[in-house]
Design a protein around this motif. Structure first.
Motif, PDB file in Angstrom:
ATOM      1  N   LEU A 138       1.476  12.801  -5.658  1.00  0.00           N
ATOM      2  CA  LEU A 138       1.121  11.459  -6.122  1.00  0.00           C
ATOM      3  C   LEU A 138       1.425  10.406  -5.066  1.00  0.00           C
ATOM      4  O   LEU A 138       0.677   9.434  -4.917  1.00  0.00           O
ATOM      5  N   SER A 139       2.509  10.574  -4.316  1.00  0.00           N
ATOM      6  CA  SER A 139       2.899   9.589  -3.306  1.00  0.00           C
ATOM      7  C   SER A 139       1.852   9.427  -2.207  1.00  0.00           C
ATOM      8  O   SER A 139       1.837   8.417  -1.497  1.00  0.00           O
ATOM      9  N   ASP A 140       0.962  10.427  -2.056  1.00  0.00           N
ATOM     10  CA  ASP A 140      -0.077  10.370  -1.022  1.00  0.00           C
ATOM     11  C   ASP A 140      -1.436   9.947  -1.562  1.00  0.00           C
ATOM     12  O   ASP A 140      -2.416   9.933  -0.826  1.00  0.00           O
ATOM     13  N   PHE A 141      -1.488   9.599  -2.856  1.00  0.00           N
ATOM     14  CA  PHE A 141      -2.786   9.290  -3.460  1.00  0.00           C
ATOM     15  C   PHE A 141      -3.473   8.128  -2.755  1.00  0.00           C
ATOM     16  O   PHE A 141      -4.677   8.156  -2.536  1.00  0.00           O
ATOM     17  N   ASN A 142      -2.735   7.090  -2.427  1.00  0.00           N
ATOM     18  CA  ASN A 142      -3.375   5.873  -1.934  1.00  0.00           C
ATOM     19  C   ASN A 142      -3.706   5.926  -0.452  1.00  0.00           C
ATOM     20  O   ASN A 142      -4.822   5.608  -0.045  1.00  0.00           O
ATOM     21  N   GLN A 194       0.820  -1.199   0.000  1.00  0.00           N
ATOM     22  CA  GLN A 194       0.000   0.000   0.000  1.00  0.00           C
ATOM     23  C   GLN A 194       0.864   1.263   0.000  1.00  0.00           C
ATOM     24  O   GLN A 194       0.524   2.262  -0.620  1.00  0.00           O
ATOM     25  N   THR A 195       2.015   1.197   0.689  1.00  0.00           N
ATOM     26  CA  THR A 195       2.924   2.343   0.724  1.00  0.00           C
ATOM     27  C   THR A 195       3.572   2.566  -0.635  1.00  0.00           C
ATOM     28  O   THR A 195       3.832   3.703  -1.036  1.00  0.00           O
ATOM     29  N   ASP A 196       3.813   1.471  -1.369  1.00  0.00           N
ATOM     30  CA  ASP A 196       4.518   1.561  -2.647  1.00  0.00           C
ATOM     31  C   ASP A 196       3.596   1.760  -3.840  1.00  0.00           C
ATOM     32  O   ASP A 196       4.016   1.601  -4.983  1.00  0.00           O
ATOM     33  N   PHE A 197       2.328   2.083  -3.587  1.00  0.00           N
ATOM     34  CA  PHE A 197       1.418   2.366  -4.697  1.00  0.00           C
ATOM     35  C   PHE A 197       1.976   3.478  -5.575  1.00  0.00           C
ATOM     36  O   PHE A 197       2.475   4.492  -5.085  1.00  0.00           O
ATOM     37  N   ALA A 198       1.895   3.259  -6.880  1.00  0.00           N
ATOM     38  CA  ALA A 198       2.216   4.283  -7.880  1.00  0.00           C
ATOM     39  C   ALA A 198       3.699   4.645  -7.942  1.00  0.00           C
ATOM     40  O   ALA A 198       4.065   5.618  -8.604  1.00  0.00           O
ATOM     41  N   LEU A 199       4.574   3.873  -7.280  1.00  0.00           N
ATOM     42  CA  LEU A 199       6.000   4.201  -7.334  1.00  0.00           C
ATOM     43  C   LEU A 199       6.637   3.821  -8.670  1.00  0.00           C
ATOM     44  O   LEU A 199       7.790   4.155  -8.916  1.00  0.00           O
ATOM     45  N   PHE A 200       5.895   3.118  -9.525  1.00  0.00           N
ATOM     46  CA  PHE A 200       6.453   2.747 -10.834  1.00  0.00           C
ATOM     47  C   PHE A 200       6.500   3.936 -11.791  1.00  0.00           C
ATOM     48  O   PHE A 200       7.157   3.859 -12.831  1.00  0.00           O
ATOM     49  N   HIS A 201       5.822   5.029 -11.456  1.00  0.00           N
ATOM     50  CA  HIS A 201       5.888   6.212 -12.319  1.00  0.00           C
ATOM     51  C   HIS A 201       7.268   6.863 -12.176  1.00  0.00           C
ATOM     52  O   HIS A 201       7.666   7.264 -11.078  1.00  0.00           O
ATOM     53  N   LYS A 202       7.990   6.971 -13.280  1.00  0.00           N
ATOM     54  CA  LYS A 202       9.367   7.458 -13.247  1.00  0.00           C
ATOM     55  C   LYS A 202       9.470   8.899 -12.755  1.00  0.00           C
ATOM     56  O   LYS A 202      10.470   9.290 -12.153  1.00  0.00           O
ATOM     57  N   LYS A 203       8.456   9.696 -13.016  1.00  0.00           N
ATOM     58  CA  LYS A 203       8.470  11.100 -12.595  1.00  0.00           C
ATOM     59  C   LYS A 203       7.535  11.333 -11.404  1.00  0.00           C
ATOM     60  O   LYS A 203       7.076  12.450 -11.177  1.00  0.00           O
ATOM     61  N   GLY A 204       7.274  10.269 -10.667  1.00  0.00           N
ATOM     62  CA  GLY A 204       6.283  10.326  -9.606  1.00  0.00           C
ATOM     63  C   GLY A 204       6.551  11.371  -8.550  1.00  0.00           C
ATOM     64  O   GLY A 204       5.610  11.940  -7.981  1.00  0.00           O
ATOM     65  N   ASP A 205       7.820  11.667  -8.280  1.00  0.00           N
ATOM     66  CA  ASP A 205       8.141  12.658  -7.248  1.00  0.00           C
ATOM     67  C   ASP A 205       7.815  14.077  -7.679  1.00  0.00           C
ATOM     68  O   ASP A 205       7.830  15.004  -6.862  1.00  0.00           O
ATOM     69  N   ARG A 206       7.487  14.263  -8.969  1.00  0.00           N
ATOM     70  CA  ARG A 206       7.151  15.604  -9.463  1.00  0.00           C
ATOM     71  C   ARG A 206       5.681  15.723  -9.884  1.00  0.00           C
ATOM     72  O   ARG A 206       5.281  16.739 -10.434  1.00  0.00           O
ATOM     73  N   ILE A 207       4.890  14.674  -9.638  1.00  0.00           N
ATOM     74  CA  ILE A 207       3.485  14.681 -10.062  1.00  0.00           C
ATOM     75  C   ILE A 207       2.594  15.093  -8.892  1.00  0.00           C
ATOM     76  O   ILE A 207       2.707  14.553  -7.787  1.00  0.00           O
ATOM     77  N   TYR A 208       1.716  16.039  -9.161  1.00  0.00           N
ATOM     78  CA  TYR A 208       0.790  16.546  -8.137  1.00  0.00           C
ATOM     79  C   TYR A 208      -0.605  16.690  -8.743  1.00  0.00           C
ATOM     80  O   TYR A 208      -0.761  16.744  -9.975  1.00  0.00           O
ATOM     81  N   CYS A 209      -1.589  16.755  -7.866  1.00  0.00           N
ATOM     82  CA  CYS A 209      -2.963  17.027  -8.289  1.00  0.00           C
ATOM     83  C   CYS A 209      -3.451  18.267  -7.546  1.00  0.00           C
ATOM     84  O   CYS A 209      -3.111  18.464  -6.368  1.00  0.00           O
ATOM     85  N   VAL A 210      -4.224  19.094  -8.207  1.00  0.00           N
ATOM     86  CA  VAL A 210      -4.751  20.300  -7.588  1.00  0.00           C
ATOM     87  C   VAL A 210      -6.009  19.945  -6.799  1.00  0.00           C
ATOM     88  O   VAL A 210      -6.921  19.296  -7.317  1.00  0.00           O
ATOM     89  N   VAL A 211      -6.047  20.375  -5.551  1.00  0.00           N
ATOM     90  CA  VAL A 211      -7.194  20.135  -4.678  1.00  0.00           C
ATOM     91  C   VAL A 211      -7.780  21.485  -4.278  1.00  0.00           C
ATOM     92  O   VAL A 211      -7.038  22.409  -3.938  1.00  0.00           O
TER      93      VAL A 211
END
Length: 788
Positions: free
Chosen positions: A259-263, A44-61
């Motif tokens: 993105l790291s907090d999505f799950n 569950q912690t490692d969800f979405a870590l396969f995205h190569k640019k994951g540390d730079r992906i965000y969503c607007v809330v």
């Protein structure tokens, strides 16, 4: 020296095969559960870590007001926000909208299906996220209008062995062309879909891409390298007064969600991705609890096994072995047994992994242990500590005996040894009783949920999905359906009253926007309240003869919150809709029954938003005949449109089946009682071994078998009873708080549950101990006294 220790340890383990097998089974179970839960947490912690640019992906809330004292966090934003962000913030490298248009009809040749997995995205979507594109170009696959990208599974579903590239699919009433094939979306992706359609197609789907007042998109951002997201975050809210409409529904602020907090950290955010409800702390507590019970079991069995080796200890001390050597020897055996148990524990975890995934339901994914090197390292450390902890008491306790005391038959150092063993038994059974009570109460709550009155009827009602085409012919369909003798009435609504979430701000007459109240609003058709048996307490229901398009029905709770003694004729404003209250209904519960309660609610007529058909049959036994009639009329009126139907009873049952608490607590309760019985078996064996000569003497002096068995059993029964006395108030307090927090309609915990649990644990303990004591009581006393 070490080789010698290992050889001696191995000989002792193989010599006492039964004790070794019993001890190892407890260790395998305890370590296996720990490994399985560690994998669950890491997956569950490692969800979405396969995205190569994951540390730079965000969503607007955006933070939206929901009444005077409430805020609502939503990652569903207006469509124009994406282009505005790109134009005003050069630190944003790429951006993509992500929209869920809802259930759509997709067709290729004779393959026609309703699809919920269609997403509208911008061309940058495939460049932001690392979803593997097997065929097509990442930069251009979605650059043209009416382009569609399919996953492998979806391509196989529609095209079989045909080459999909360049072919067209009919989406509702227009064609889209296949420009790419994606590998199936990984299970550990928070963002799940089956089809990606170019956002430029949104005009044909009535998405309103330029409307700042409509929240129907998620906005994903890829920040440039080296950009501080906190600085950008602080600047986002400046857009609100310049672009968002000025109203009481305008957002209070905007912020970025990584993105790291999505799950794991977005459960309280309305979003278009899957968010886990799992509590990592709770999972760790359960895993460690089971492991502690296994260690106590190991310790108890070790005491029993080492009690048979006291003569060996005395002999070793006579020939010069010191206490440190004995401690090393015993700890070595314990640690060796723990590591021997490790491979079967890993195998157990791997075999149980698919079952736990199925048990946890959607949104959960568990990788194998070799996918997480840190879990492997943690498991090795835990195994070492388990072996040390479980073998520490026997090692330090037995090795402290003096040789002269051993050969004189004094196997204890006083009361402290016996007291500690009793504490172990009480601790084990306390944990077990708590888990058993959790299981029993959860089962009772689950049965209560099935029979609870939600304020509306569920039996004998069929629901079916309405498309745009079938909605256009709704009145004709309703008239044809009611002609069948098994069908009593037909109505429609915007959704099914099971997990129906539709909260909005409501401004009552005489109040300003700052005093808006948060209420659930439900769009329905004529005859809806009558079909579901929702009673009218004041006023009247909707009527076709009176043109009630701008009328509202509120429930009791809404009337109480509004503090209106006579609500009839009062006016409400809900978004852009204004109207008059014509009736007050009884309360009803359309939401999930978990973590929700009866809320103030409003019903209004919504002819354009009706997506669910309701058909009430004369009785549940008439559903089959009604469905056949529905199919015939459906095929005549909307040919080519698939008919998807369900019943309210099954929909409600599906919602209840999503609660896996019963299975989880039941499994853990059985594990705990099994491990506790293993420990009790070991200690009863130890007690019998210590008193074997006493038993022989008592039999010689005329003691009966039943008297001896009673003498040996009563002490253990006292310990189990003490464990119940300790566990029952703890379990009651915890479960009372838990079910009142989790469930809308908590069950009552009667005294019978706790009496039953106490009797059950006493019975299990009696059987476990009696299996050892009866055998010893029946033994020939000459065998134990022959050398005296």
């Amino acid at each position: 020296m070490i080789t010698s220790y290992i050889k001696i340890a191995w000989r002792n383990l193989t010599k006492h095969k039964i004790y070794t097998a019993i001890t190892m089974s407890g260790l395998i179970l305890g370590l296996g559960v720990f490994i399985l839960f560690a994998l669950l947490i890491n997956s569950q912690t490692d969800f979405a870590l396969f995205h190569k640019k994951g540390d730079r992906i965000y969503c607007v809330v955006q933070v939206l007001p929901r009444g005077a004292d409430k805020d609502h966090h939503s990652a569903v934003t207006p469509a124009p926000l994406r282009d505005t962000l790109l134009a005003e913030f050069p630190d944003i490298e790429r951006a993509s909208r992500y929209s869920r248009p809802g259930r759509q009809i997709l067709q290729y040749a004779d393959n026609v299906f309703y699809e919920n997995g269609i997403r509208l995205v911008d061309p940058d979507f495939l460049s932001i996220f690392t979803f593997e594109l097997l065929r097509g170009d990442v930069e251009t696959a979605l650059s043209n209008p009416y382009s569609i990208v399919l996953t492998e599974e979806s391509a196989l579903k529609y095209f079989g062995d045909e080459d999909p590239i360049g072919r067209s699919l009919t989406l509702n009433d227009f064609d889209v062309f296949v420009t790419g094939i994606l590998a199936d979306i990984p299970e550990n992706s928070s963002i799940q879909f089956d089809f990606l359609v170019s956002m430029d197609t949104s005009d044909a789907m009535d998405i309103r891409p330029d409307d700042w007042s409509l929240n129907n998109q998620a906005t994903f951002l890829l920040l440039a390298d080296g950009v501080d997201p906190a600085k950008l975050d602080a600047s986002l809210s400046s857009l609100i007064p310049r672009y968002f409409p000025t109203s009481f529904e305008s957002p209070k602020r905007l912020y970025l969600h990584p993105l790291s907090d999505f799950n794991l950290n977005s459960y309280d955010i309305e979003c278009y991705w899957s968010a886990s409800r799992m509590s990592q702390a709770a999972i760790w507590i359960i895993a460690v609890l089971i492991l502690i019970i296994a260690c106590i079991n190991f310790m108890n069995l070790s005491i029993a096994r080492y009690a048979l080796r006291v003569n060996e200890v005395g002999m070793r001390k006579v020939i010069g072995a010191g206490r440190p050597h004995l401690i090393k020897q015993f700890l070595g055996e314990s640690i060796l047994m723990a590591f021997i148990s490790l491979p079967p524990a890993v195998l157990f975890a791997e075999l149980a992994r698919p079952g736990l995934i199925a048990l946890m339901g959607g949104g959960f994914f568990i990788s194998p242990i070799w996918a997480f090197p840190r879990v492997v390292i943690l498991t090795m450390i835990v195994t070492l500590l388990t072996g040390f902890f479980a073998g520490s008491y026997p090692a330090f306790y037995i090795s402290a005996f003096k040789a002269i005391h051993i050969f004189r038959g004094r196997l204890t150092k006083g009361k402290s040894g016996g007291r500690f063993r009793k504490i172990l038994v009480v601790t084990q059974f306390t944990f077990s009783v708590i888990l058993i009570l959790m299981t029993v109460i959860t089962i009772k709550q689950n049965d209560h949920n099935r029979n609870v009155d939600l304020g509306f009827e569920r039996t004998g009602i069929i629901t079916a999905n309405l498309s745009r085409e079938s909605n256009a012919k709704l009145e004709v369909l309703k008239n044809e359906l009611v002609k069948h003798s098994d069908i009593v009435s037909v109505s429609a609504a915007a959704s099914v009253p099971i997990g129906w979430e539709s909260e909005q701000q409501v401004i009552p007459e005489g109040m300003d926007e700052d005093s808006a109240l948060s209420m659930d609003t439900y769009g329905v058709d004529y005859g809806f309240t009558e079909m579901l048996g929702i009673k009218i307490l004041q006023g009247r229901s909707f009527s076709k003869e009176l043109s009630d398009e701008d009328r509202f029905l509120i429930n009791q709770t809404a009337a109480e919150q509004l503090k209106w003694k006579d609500p009839i004729g009062k006016r409400l404003v809900i978004g852009e809709k204004k109207g008059t209250v014509i009736g007050v209904t009884t309360d009803y519960h359309f939401k999930e029954i978990y973590l929700t309660h009866i809320t103030p609610s409003v019903l209004y007529l919504d002819p354009e938003g009706l997506t669910t058909l309701y058909v009430k049959t004369s009785s549940p036994g008439r559903i089959a005949g009604a469905v056949e009639h529905m199919k015939r009329q459906w095929n005549l009126l909307v040919p080519g449109q698939p008919l998807e139907y369900d019943t309210l009873e099954l929909a409600y049952e599906d919602m209840l089946s999503g609660d896996q608490t019963v299975q989880m607590t039941g499994t853990l309760g059985l594990m705990a009682i099994f491990l506790s019985c293993l420990g009790l078996f070991g200690l009863s064996s130890y007690a019998v071994a210590r008193r074997i000569k006493e038993i022989g003497i008592r039999k010689v002096l005329g003691a009966s078998v039943s008297g001896i068995v009673q003498m040996l059993i009563k002490d253990f029964m006292k310990l189990v009873l003490i464990a119940n006395v300790i566990a029952i108030p703890i379990a009651y307090f915890f479960m009372h708080r838990l079910i009142h927090f989790l469930y809308s309609y908590p069950t009552k915990m009667g005294v019978g549950i706790f009496v039953l649990c106490t009797l059950l644990t006493l019975l299990v303990a009696f059987i476990t101990v009696a299996s050892q004591t009866i055998k010893s009581a029946l033994a020939n006393p000459a065998l134990s006294l022959r050398y005296e």
